[in-house]
Design a protein around this motif. Structure first.
Motif, PDB file in Angstrom:
ATOM      1  N   ASP A  63     -18.449  13.560  20.155  1.00 41.12           N
ATOM      2  CA  ASP A  63     -18.961  12.765  19.039  1.00 41.12           C
ATOM      3  C   ASP A  63     -19.079  11.328  19.510  1.00 41.12           C
ATOM      4  N   ALA A  64     -20.222  10.713  19.257  1.00 46.31           N
ATOM      5  CA  ALA A  64     -20.431   9.306  19.615  1.00 46.31           C
ATOM      6  C   ALA A  64     -21.224   8.632  18.510  1.00 46.31           C
ATOM      7  N   ASP A  65     -20.921   7.378  18.273  1.00 41.94           N
ATOM      8  CA  ASP A  65     -21.662   6.569  17.309  1.00 41.94           C
ATOM      9  C   ASP A  65     -21.981   5.257  18.013  1.00 41.94           C
ATOM     10  N   VAL A  66     -23.271   4.946  18.129  1.00 46.52           N
ATOM     11  CA  VAL A  66     -23.693   3.732  18.830  1.00 46.52           C
ATOM     12  C   VAL A  66     -24.418   2.805  17.862  1.00 46.52           C
ATOM     13  N   ALA A  67     -24.360   1.514  18.152  1.00 44.50           N
ATOM     14  CA  ALA A  67     -25.090   0.529  17.352  1.00 44.50           C
ATOM     15  C   ALA A  67     -26.590   0.702  17.581  1.00 44.50           C
ATOM     16  N   ALA A  68     -27.395   0.233  16.653  1.00 46.84           N
ATOM     17  CA  ALA A  68     -28.854   0.389  16.729  1.00 46.84           C
ATOM     18  C   ALA A  68     -29.440  -0.217  17.998  1.00 46.84           C
ATOM     19  N   ASP A  69     -28.857  -1.294  18.498  1.00 42.86           N
ATOM     20  CA  ASP A  69     -29.396  -1.956  19.684  1.00 42.86           C
ATOM     21  C   ASP A  69     -28.636  -1.583  20.956  1.00 42.86           C
ATOM     22  N   ALA A  70     -27.736  -0.612  20.888  1.00 39.66           N
ATOM     23  CA  ALA A  70     -26.930  -0.210  22.045  1.00 39.66           C
ATOM     24  C   ALA A  70     -27.645   0.857  22.874  1.00 39.66           C
ATOM     25  N   THR A  71     -27.134   1.062  24.071  1.00 42.12           N
ATOM     26  CA  THR A  71     -27.630   2.101  24.971  1.00 42.12           C
ATOM     27  C   THR A  71     -26.481   3.032  25.321  1.00 42.12           C
ATOM     28  N   LEU A  72     -26.739   4.314  25.230  1.00 41.31           N
ATOM     29  CA  LEU A  72     -25.765   5.335  25.596  1.00 41.31           C
ATOM     30  C   LEU A  72     -26.463   6.348  26.483  1.00 41.31           C
ATOM     31  N   THR A  73     -25.904   6.626  27.648  1.00 43.78           N
ATOM     32  CA  THR A  73     -26.439   7.639  28.544  1.00 43.78           C
ATOM     33  C   THR A  73     -25.330   8.634  28.841  1.00 43.78           C
ATOM     34  N   ILE A  74     -25.590   9.896  28.532  1.00 42.01           N
ATOM     35  CA  ILE A  74     -24.615  10.959  28.750  1.00 42.01           C
ATOM     36  C   ILE A  74     -25.253  12.012  29.645  1.00 42.01           C
ATOM     37  N   VAL A  75     -24.530  12.433  30.668  1.00 41.76           N
ATOM     38  CA  VAL A  75     -24.962  13.545  31.510  1.00 41.76           C
ATOM     39  C   VAL A  75     -23.831  14.555  31.534  1.00 41.76           C
ATOM     40  N   GLU A  76     -24.163  15.777  31.209  1.00 40.89           N
ATOM     41  CA  GLU A  76     -23.181  16.848  31.314  1.00 40.89           C
ATOM     42  C   GLU A  76     -23.779  17.948  32.166  1.00 40.89           C
ATOM     43  N   SER A  77     -23.093  18.271  33.233  1.00 41.58           N
ATOM     44  CA  SER A  77     -23.543  19.308  34.144  1.00 41.58           C
ATOM     45  C   SER A  77     -22.521  20.435  34.138  1.00 41.58           C
ATOM     46  N   LEU A  78     -22.989  21.656  33.994  1.00 45.40           N
ATOM     47  CA  LEU A  78     -22.125  22.826  34.008  1.00 45.40           C
ATOM     48  C   LEU A  78     -22.461  23.662  35.230  1.00 45.40           C
ATOM     49  N   VAL A  79     -21.442  24.034  35.984  1.00 46.05           N
ATOM     50  CA  VAL A  79     -21.613  24.878  37.162  1.00 46.05           C
ATOM     51  C   VAL A  79     -20.800  26.152  36.915  1.00 46.05           C
ATOM     52  N   ASP A  85     -25.740   3.850  14.303  1.00 47.08           N
ATOM     53  CA  ASP A  85     -25.339   3.141  13.074  1.00 47.08           C
ATOM     54  C   ASP A  85     -24.924   4.109  11.972  1.00 47.08           C
ATOM     55  N   GLY A  86     -24.202   5.159  12.336  1.00 45.13           N
ATOM     56  CA  GLY A  86     -23.679   6.112  11.364  1.00 45.13           C
ATOM     57  C   GLY A  86     -24.618   7.237  10.988  1.00 45.13           C
ATOM     58  N   ALA A  87     -25.910   7.133  11.322  1.00 41.69           N
ATOM     59  CA  ALA A  87     -26.883   8.177  10.978  1.00 41.69           C
ATOM     60  C   ALA A  87     -27.018   9.165  12.141  1.00 41.69           C
ATOM     61  N   LEU A  88     -26.936  10.446  11.847  1.00 40.96           N
ATOM     62  CA  LEU A  88     -27.061  11.482  12.864  1.00 40.96           C
ATOM     63  C   LEU A  88     -28.460  11.461  13.474  1.00 40.96           C
ATOM     64  N   VAL A  89     -28.543  11.309  14.814  1.00 39.83           N
ATOM     65  CA  VAL A  89     -29.840  11.301  15.503  1.00 39.83           C
ATOM     66  C   VAL A  89     -29.967  12.440  16.508  1.00 39.83           C
ATOM     67  N   PHE A  90     -28.845  13.034  16.915  1.00 41.26           N
ATOM     68  CA  PHE A  90     -28.890  14.132  17.888  1.00 41.26           C
ATOM     69  C   PHE A  90     -27.741  15.084  17.600  1.00 41.26           C
ATOM     70  N   ALA A  91     -28.072  16.363  17.456  1.00 37.98           N
ATOM     71  CA  ALA A  91     -27.067  17.393  17.229  1.00 37.98           C
ATOM     72  C   ALA A  91     -27.422  18.606  18.075  1.00 37.98           C
ATOM     73  N   GLU A  92     -26.426  19.166  18.720  1.00 36.10           N
ATOM     74  CA  GLU A  92     -26.678  20.314  19.583  1.00 36.10           C
ATOM     75  C   GLU A  92     -25.448  21.204  19.611  1.00 36.10           C
ATOM     76  N   GLU A  93     -25.708  22.477  19.652  1.00 36.73           N
ATOM     77  CA  GLU A  93     -24.656  23.479  19.809  1.00 36.73           C
ATOM     78  C   GLU A  93     -25.083  24.406  20.961  1.00 36.73           C
ATOM     79  N   LEU A  94     -24.193  24.611  21.899  1.00 31.56           N
ATOM     80  CA  LEU A  94     -24.437  25.553  22.991  1.00 31.56           C
ATOM     81  C   LEU A  94     -23.348  26.611  22.930  1.00 31.56           C
ATOM     82  N   ARG A  95     -23.761  27.851  23.013  1.00 27.84           N
ATOM     83  CA  ARG A  95     -22.791  28.939  23.029  1.00 27.84           C
ATOM     84  C   ARG A  95     -23.235  29.980  24.034  1.00 27.84           C
TER      85      ARG A  95
END
Length: 185
Positions: free
Chosen positions: A31-47, A71-81
């Motif tokens: 879970d992450a919450d970023v400000a409107a003018d912020a930058t967030l880069t996430i990389v997840e690699s599964l081997v 800014d509290g509003a959901l912009v990305f949601a993902e579920e992997l199973r």
């Protein structure tokens, strides 16, 4: 496991490497919450298995849930199973075409859409399968490969293009644990 990155240093979050034995069950939430003018880069690699050791994951369970808010509003949601016969699932053409490595890259930034074409240009010769889209201040890319090494090289190239950094610098981020890898073996 719950990952709630503390983004005290701009654009950096410490990530966790995970190794699990065959038949392992892993449930993870980010879970992450970023400000409107912020930058967030996430990389997840599964081997899925240490191929150099001859390991192949035949059975297990992976559940991975991401929620990113701006800014509290959901912009990305993902579920992997992935549950049960992991190798058979990854062998299916519509899922992984025999992939043993997968990755998701998410870049949330005010200028994310403008970075899509340079990002794609940088990956034209990548030896991993990939796809990328950008919308609503986000760039999302997916990678799959039968070779974890080829996927890692593509991710390093992608990060260099996305963040405007040299390949040496993105390799350094990887060695300092700022790029997340999970290995199921």
């Amino acid at each position: 496991m719950v990952a709630a990155p503390d983004l005290g240093d701009p654009g950096q979050a410490q990530c966790l490497d995970i190794a699990a034995d065959g038949g392992a069950r892993l449930r993870r939430r980010l879970d992450a919450d970023v400000a409107a003018d912020a930058t967030l880069t996430i990389v997840e690699s599964l081997v899925f298995g240490r191929l150099a050791m001859g390991e192949v994951v035949t059975d297990g369970e992976l559940r991975d849930r991401w929620r990113v808010r701006r800014d509290g509003a959901l912009v990305f949601a993902e579920e992997l199973r992935i549950d049960g016969a992991v190798a058979q699932t990854l062998d299916r053409p519509a899922i992984g075409r025999a992939a043993r490595a997968t990755a998701t890259l998410l870049h949330v930034a005010p200028d994310a859409e403008t970075r899509l074409e340079p990002f794609r240009d940088a990956l034209r010769d990548a030896q991993a399968e990939w796809g990328a889209s950008a919308w609503n201040g986000m760039l999302v890319a997916r990678f799959v490969s039968p070779s974890p090494e080829h996927q890692r090289a593509a991710i390093v190239t992608a990060l260099g293009a996305l963040l405007g950094r040299s390949e040496d610098h993105t390799s350094e981020l990887q060695s300092r644990g700022l790029i997340s890898y999970a290995v199921f073996c």
